[in-house]
Enzyme design. Structure first.
Site, PDB file in Angstrom:
ATOM      1  N   GLY A  11       0.805  -1.221   0.000  1.00 61.14           N
ATOM      2  CA  GLY A  11       0.000   0.000   0.000  1.00 61.14           C
ATOM      3  C   GLY A  11       0.838   1.270   0.000  1.00 61.14           C
ATOM      4  O   GLY A  11       0.385   2.328  -0.432  1.00 61.14           O
ATOM      5  N   SER A  12       2.049   1.182   0.479  1.00 61.15           N
ATOM      6  CA  SER A  12       2.904   2.357   0.694  1.00 61.15           C
ATOM      7  C   SER A  12       3.460   2.929  -0.620  1.00 61.15           C
ATOM      8  O   SER A  12       4.127   2.222  -1.384  1.00 61.15           O
ATOM      9  CB  SER A  12       4.046   1.946   1.631  1.00 61.15           C
ATOM     10  OG  SER A  12       5.204   2.705   1.399  1.00 61.15           O
ATOM     11  N   MET A  13       3.177   4.202  -0.849  1.00 68.13           N
ATOM     12  CA  MET A  13       3.626   4.842  -2.093  1.00 68.13           C
ATOM     13  C   MET A  13       5.153   4.855  -2.219  1.00 68.13           C
ATOM     14  O   MET A  13       5.693   4.433  -3.239  1.00 68.13           O
ATOM     15  CB  MET A  13       3.088   6.281  -2.192  1.00 68.13           C
ATOM     16  CG  MET A  13       1.648   6.404  -2.602  1.00 68.13           C
ATOM     17  SD  MET A  13       0.469   6.021  -1.305  1.00 68.13           S
ATOM     18  CE  MET A  13       0.475   7.502  -0.335  1.00 68.13           C
ATOM     19  N   SER A  15       7.336   2.968  -0.881  1.00 67.84           N
ATOM     20  CA  SER A  15       7.824   1.587  -1.068  1.00 67.84           C
ATOM     21  C   SER A  15       7.648   1.166  -2.517  1.00 67.84           C
ATOM     22  O   SER A  15       8.536   0.545  -3.124  1.00 67.84           O
ATOM     23  CB  SER A  15       7.031   0.604  -0.188  1.00 67.84           C
ATOM     24  OG  SER A  15       7.184   0.901   1.169  1.00 67.84           O
ATOM     25  N   ARG A  16       6.497   1.530  -3.081  1.00 66.31           N
ATOM     26  CA  ARG A  16       6.225   1.140  -4.473  1.00 66.31           C
ATOM     27  C   ARG A  16       7.158   1.848  -5.446  1.00 66.31           C
ATOM     28  O   ARG A  16       7.535   1.288  -6.473  1.00 66.31           O
ATOM     29  CB  ARG A  16       4.760   1.430  -4.815  1.00 66.31           C
ATOM     30  CG  ARG A  16       3.814   0.391  -4.230  1.00 66.31           C
ATOM     31  CD  ARG A  16       2.421   0.589  -4.758  1.00 66.31           C
ATOM     32  NE  ARG A  16       1.581   1.351  -3.868  1.00 66.31           N
ATOM     33  CZ  ARG A  16       0.872   2.423  -4.214  1.00 66.31           C
ATOM     34  NH1 ARG A  16       0.904   2.867  -5.448  1.00 66.31           N
ATOM     35  NH2 ARG A  16       0.125   3.046  -3.329  1.00 66.31           N
TER      36      ARG A  16
END
Ligand SMILES: N[C@@H](CCC(=O)N[C@@H](CS)C(=O)NCC(=O)O)C(=O)O
Length: 220
Positions: A11-13, A15-16
């Site tokens: 979910g983490s931007m 991280s993505r």
């Protein structure tokens, strides 16, 4: 090359953003999931890796680095030094850095203001003020793209990697870019061919679904 590990949650931007670049650079990476809603970022073992208690964290053959934009820069500097993704020319790099800092200090916090109260405190409504603020910021991003293919000019750079997960989340939250942000819409369509885009989109959808479950409707 030694072992590469990314502490991550889908979910983490930020991280993505790191995972997208790792995929583009074709780096063999081990993903270690950190469950933020279960508070794993506060565990003693994780705090040893990042005392700030946040993801993403990259560990490259024993070298540990947090802050997604520092990770993006490091990945290019270590794997493809001088590449167009993060060129060494002072002015070109300065424009990329400006976009990265704007993303870090304005775009991402605007999204955090939308999701954090619901995710962590189960607030069942997203304030109109936080949505209006995000829309104002999207208009600034629209302006940056005027006459350009990408955020820092005509080449794909780490600025695009930093911003893409945020825009993917905005779209998954139900915002229609095509209505009033044609440059952003065109850029977003182009970015869908970046390796790892589908994985990024799945993470954005996961976050959007969690939000919908809490607030009972889509964010936009
Ligand atoms: N500026 C940091 C932001 C990192 C960040 O805020 N990560 C969030 C997930 S998106 C986190 O780990 N939050 C856990 C917490 O605040 O407890 C970056 O770009 O890496």
């Amino acid at each position: 090359m030694g072992k590469v590990t990314l502490y991550f949650t889908a979910g983490s931007m930020p991280s993505r953003a790191c995972l997208l670049l790792l995929r583009t650079l074709n780096v063999d990476v081990e993903i270690k999931q950190v469950d933020l809603l279960e508070g794993e970022q506060h565990n003693e073992s994780f705090l040893k890796i990042n005392p700030v208690g946040k993801i993403p964290v990259l560990v490259d053959d024993g070298f540990t680095l947090s802050e997604s934009r520092a990770i993006l820069a490091y990945l290019v500097n270590s794997r493809k030094p001088g590449d167009k993704l993060y060129p060494t020319d002072a002015k070109k790099r300065a424009v990329i850095d400006q976009r990265l800092y704007y993303d870090a200090t304005v775009v991402f916090p605007a999204l955090v203001a939308i999701v954090r109260p619901s995710l962590y405190n189960k607030v069942t409504e997203v304030s109109q003020e936080s949505k209006n603020n995000l829309i104002k910021i999207l208009r600034i991003l629209e302006g940056y793209l005027k006459g350009h293919n990408y955020f820092a000019g005509d080449d794909l750079t780490i600025a695009d990697f930093s911003i893409l997960p945020n825009i993917t989340s905005v779209v998954e939250f139900g915002f229609d870019l095509s209505k009033e942000l044609p440059n952003l819409d065109k850029w977003y369509k182009k970015m869908q061919s970046v390796p790892g885009f589908d994985e990024n989109k799945a993470g954005a959808k996961l976050l959007a679904d969690i939000m919908t479950k809490i607030i009972g409707t889509s964010v936009f």
